[in-house]
Design an enzyme around this catalytic site. Structure first.
Site, PDB file in Angstrom:
ATOM      1  N   TYR A 157      78.529  -6.575   0.997  1.00 40.51           N
ATOM      2  CA  TYR A 157      78.035  -7.515   2.014  1.00 40.51           C
ATOM      3  C   TYR A 157      77.120  -8.599   1.441  1.00 40.51           C
ATOM      4  CZ  TYR A 157      76.454  -9.354   6.506  1.00 40.51           C
ATOM      5  OH  TYR A 157      76.179 -10.176   7.563  1.00 40.51           O
ATOM      6  N   LYS A 204      84.701   3.827 -11.897  1.00 39.01           N
ATOM      7  CA  LYS A 204      85.841   4.038 -11.006  1.00 39.01           C
ATOM      8  C   LYS A 204      86.357   2.643 -10.674  1.00 39.01           C
ATOM      9  CE  LYS A 204      87.299   5.778  -6.478  1.00 39.01           C
ATOM     10  NZ  LYS A 204      86.877   6.345  -5.178  1.00 39.01           N
ATOM     11  N   ARG A 248      86.372  -3.642  -0.568  1.00 37.40           N
ATOM     12  CA  ARG A 248      85.337  -3.196   0.370  1.00 37.40           C
ATOM     13  C   ARG A 248      84.005  -3.918   0.181  1.00 37.40           C
ATOM     14  NH1 ARG A 248      86.463   1.190   3.472  1.00 37.40           N
ATOM     15  NH2 ARG A 248      88.269   2.474   2.906  1.00 37.40           N
ATOM     16  N   THR A 268      83.391   6.876   0.110  1.00 34.44           N
ATOM     17  CA  THR A 268      83.876   6.156   1.283  1.00 34.44           C
ATOM     18  C   THR A 268      84.792   7.022   2.133  1.00 34.44           C
ATOM     19  OG1 THR A 268      83.832   4.124  -0.022  1.00 34.44           O
ATOM     20  CG2 THR A 268      85.031   4.050   2.043  1.00 34.44           C
ATOM     21  N   TYR A 314      81.180   2.027  -9.493  1.00 37.97           N
ATOM     22  CA  TYR A 314      82.335   1.997  -8.593  1.00 37.97           C
ATOM     23  C   TYR A 314      82.631   0.560  -8.217  1.00 37.97           C
ATOM     24  CZ  TYR A 314      85.253   3.219  -4.511  1.00 37.97           C
ATOM     25  OH  TYR A 314      86.283   3.334  -3.592  1.00 37.97           O
ATOM     26  N   ILE A 347      89.835   9.186  -9.493  1.00 36.01           N
ATOM     27  CA  ILE A 347      89.154   9.749  -8.317  1.00 36.01           C
ATOM     28  C   ILE A 347      90.030   9.350  -7.147  1.00 36.01           C
ATOM     29  CG2 ILE A 347      87.106   9.708  -6.850  1.00 36.01           C
ATOM     30  CD1 ILE A 347      85.451   9.172  -9.374  1.00 36.01           C
TER      31      ILE A 347
END
Length: 294
Positions: free
Chosen positions: A109, A164, A140, A46, A135, A206
């Site tokens: 989404y 992550k 997000r 990202t 992840y 990360i």
């Protein structure tokens, strides 16, 4: 997956004033990470503004980082989408010989159920020729991968080697660490809770802030891994203010301002992102200059 223990960084994509990819700045940023103790590099996450890069630009970014790294550090490639079939197709068609793992974000989404998330990553695990890092970033994606789903994936697929974890929930992270298979890695995706996660049994981070202050943040993580708690927390509290600042007006606008202060790149982001305002820019420059003199 010993190569994924420690500090990885989610590399930015620097741009020139005409918004084209700044290849020379990207090379400088990669070398800055390597020269200052970072353990591995993550490409096209990202923070790289991958959502606004064209296919050709993504390939340019990959080639530039691979060539500049020249085998010095392990590389992880971001391969994610809310279209499962699209991810599977890329996994079947791309050459992954330069990478130790992929980082794949939970579908955004669409807001799938836990079973939908499981089936998405099942398809990815079955298609991927290299290890998979899940992840989880609910801020997000609008959906949280529950610990039970992550553990289910880790137990069912040997190539699902890590997560992550960026839910910002230390209790959830500790539940993952408690219940995970022995060799599965729980990697922090939230800079501010990295040290507590490491001390609880996490494998590292990360990071975004580590790009700007790689020597200090990497040292903190390694001190934490070695259970040198007091020494690690000294660095945590030294950098805590900057972690808040770089996310105050969005990522990667904050960290790009740090790179400008370091003289490594311009502070240019692509719409719909915008630069940090003058007040935050000044605070970031002052902090960066203070750390650089230490």
């Amino acid at each position: 997956m010993q190569s994924l223990i420690g500090t990885g960084v989610a590399l930015v994509t620097p741009f020139k004033k005409d918004f084209s990819v700044d290849v020379e700045a990207l090379k400088a940023i990669v070398n800055f990470q390597i020269d200052n103790g970072i353990d591995y590099l993550v490409i096209l996450g990202t923070t790289a503004e991958s959502a606004t890069l064209s296919k050709a630009e993504k390939e340019l970014v990959i080639k530039t980082i691979v060539d500049t790294n020249n085998g010095r550090l392990p590389l992880v490639l971001g391969v994610g989408s809310n279209n499962t079939a699209e991810v599977v197709e890329e996994l079947k068609s791309r050459d992954f010989s330069d990478f130790v793992a992929i980082l794949s974000v939970s579908p955004y989404y669409n807001k799938p159920t836990q079973e939908g998330i499981y089936q998405h990553f099942k398809a990815i695990a079955e298609a991927s020729p290299i290890p998979v890092i899940l992840y989880n970033v609910p801020g997000r994606t609008a959906s949280n991968i529950l610990p039970s789903t992550i553990i289910r994936l880790a137990n069912d697929f040997k190539n699902v080697v890590a997560v992550k974890e960026a839910a910002g929930d230390i209790v959830q992270a500790m539940k993952l660490i408690q219940d995970k298979p022995k060799d599965f890695l729980v990697i922090s995706g939230d800079d501010m809770v990295t040290l507590p996660m490491v001390l609880a049994g996490g494998a590292g981070v990360i990071s975004v802030i580590a790009e700007g202050f790689p020597k200090q943040f990497s040292e903190m993580v390694h001190l934490g891994l070695n259970k040198r708690v007091d020494d690690a927390y000294k660095i945590h509290y030294l950098l805590a203010e900057s972690i808040d600042m770089i996310f105050e007006q969005g990522n990667p606008a904050g960290i790009k301002e740090v790179f400008k202060a370091l003289g490594l790149s311009e502070n240019i982001v692509r719409l719909p992102l915008v630069n940090v305002n003058e007040d935050l820019a000044n605070r970031l420059h002052n902090f960066t200059n203070k750390i650089s003199k230490m």
